[in-house]
Design a protein around this motif. Structure first.
Motif, PDB file in Angstrom:
ATOM      1  N   PHE A  20       0.815  -1.211   0.000  1.00 19.77           N
ATOM      2  CA  PHE A  20       0.000   0.000   0.000  1.00 19.77           C
ATOM      3  C   PHE A  20       0.853   1.267   0.000  1.00 19.77           C
ATOM      4  O   PHE A  20       0.339   2.358  -0.152  1.00 19.77           O
ATOM      5  N   THR A  22       2.504   2.532   2.558  1.00 24.78           N
ATOM      6  CA  THR A  22       2.140   3.242   3.784  1.00 24.78           C
ATOM      7  C   THR A  22       3.114   2.893   4.895  1.00 24.78           C
ATOM      8  O   THR A  22       3.602   1.770   4.915  1.00 24.78           O
ATOM      9  N   GLU A  37      -4.925   4.930   2.920  1.00 26.22           N
ATOM     10  CA  GLU A  37      -4.669   5.655   1.675  1.00 26.22           C
ATOM     11  C   GLU A  37      -4.017   4.727   0.646  1.00 26.22           C
ATOM     12  O   GLU A  37      -3.061   4.022   0.950  1.00 26.22           O
ATOM     13  N   GLY A  38      -4.566   4.719  -0.558  1.00 23.89           N
ATOM     14  CA  GLY A  38      -4.001   3.910  -1.628  1.00 23.89           C
ATOM     15  C   GLY A  38      -4.521   2.478  -1.668  1.00 23.89           C
ATOM     16  O   GLY A  38      -4.141   1.705  -2.533  1.00 23.89           O
ATOM     17  N   ASP A  40      -6.872  -0.592  -2.427  1.00 24.42           N
ATOM     18  CA  ASP A  40      -7.897  -1.012  -3.369  1.00 24.42           C
ATOM     19  C   ASP A  40      -7.908  -2.534  -3.421  1.00 24.42           C
ATOM     20  O   ASP A  40      -7.030  -3.184  -2.859  1.00 24.42           O
ATOM     21  N   LYS A  43      -4.713  -4.355  -4.725  1.00 21.72           N
ATOM     22  CA  LYS A  43      -3.598  -4.393  -3.772  1.00 21.72           C
ATOM     23  C   LYS A  43      -3.862  -5.411  -2.665  1.00 21.72           C
ATOM     24  O   LYS A  43      -2.942  -6.114  -2.238  1.00 21.72           O
TER      25      LYS A  43
END
Length: 84
Positions: A20, A22, A37-38, A40, A43
């Motif tokens: 991700f 992160t 965040e990021g 989906d 992923k």
């Protein structure tokens, strides 16, 4: 010998952080992955594939699509490993 849940959580957390993009410090076992965040579905599926390779297991599709948290993933891995 069974793999401790904390170890699995650590592995899953590391893989999620890398996939991700992160920081690991921002991830907790009960954090809703959809809020990262990021995040989906593609992923998440990549993370699951890496986990399956790391532990030489196959997780059930119906479980995979129900994962909400790192703990959900880790608990499923733990159960799958215990069933071997």
């Amino acid at each position: 010998m069974p793999v401790p849940l904390d170890t699995i959580i650590g592995t899953v957390t590391e893989l999620v952080a890398k996939e991700f993009g992160t920081p690991r410090s921002g991830l907790t076992p009960d954090l809703d992955l959809s809020t990262v965040e990021g995040a989906d579905s593609v992923k998440v599926l990549r993370v699951v594939a890496k986990i399956e390779r790391a532990y030489d297991i196959e997780l059930e599709d119906d479980e995979v699509f129900g994962f909400k948290t790192i703990r959900d993933v880790a608990t499923s891995v733990e159960s799958t490993l215990a069933a071997r």
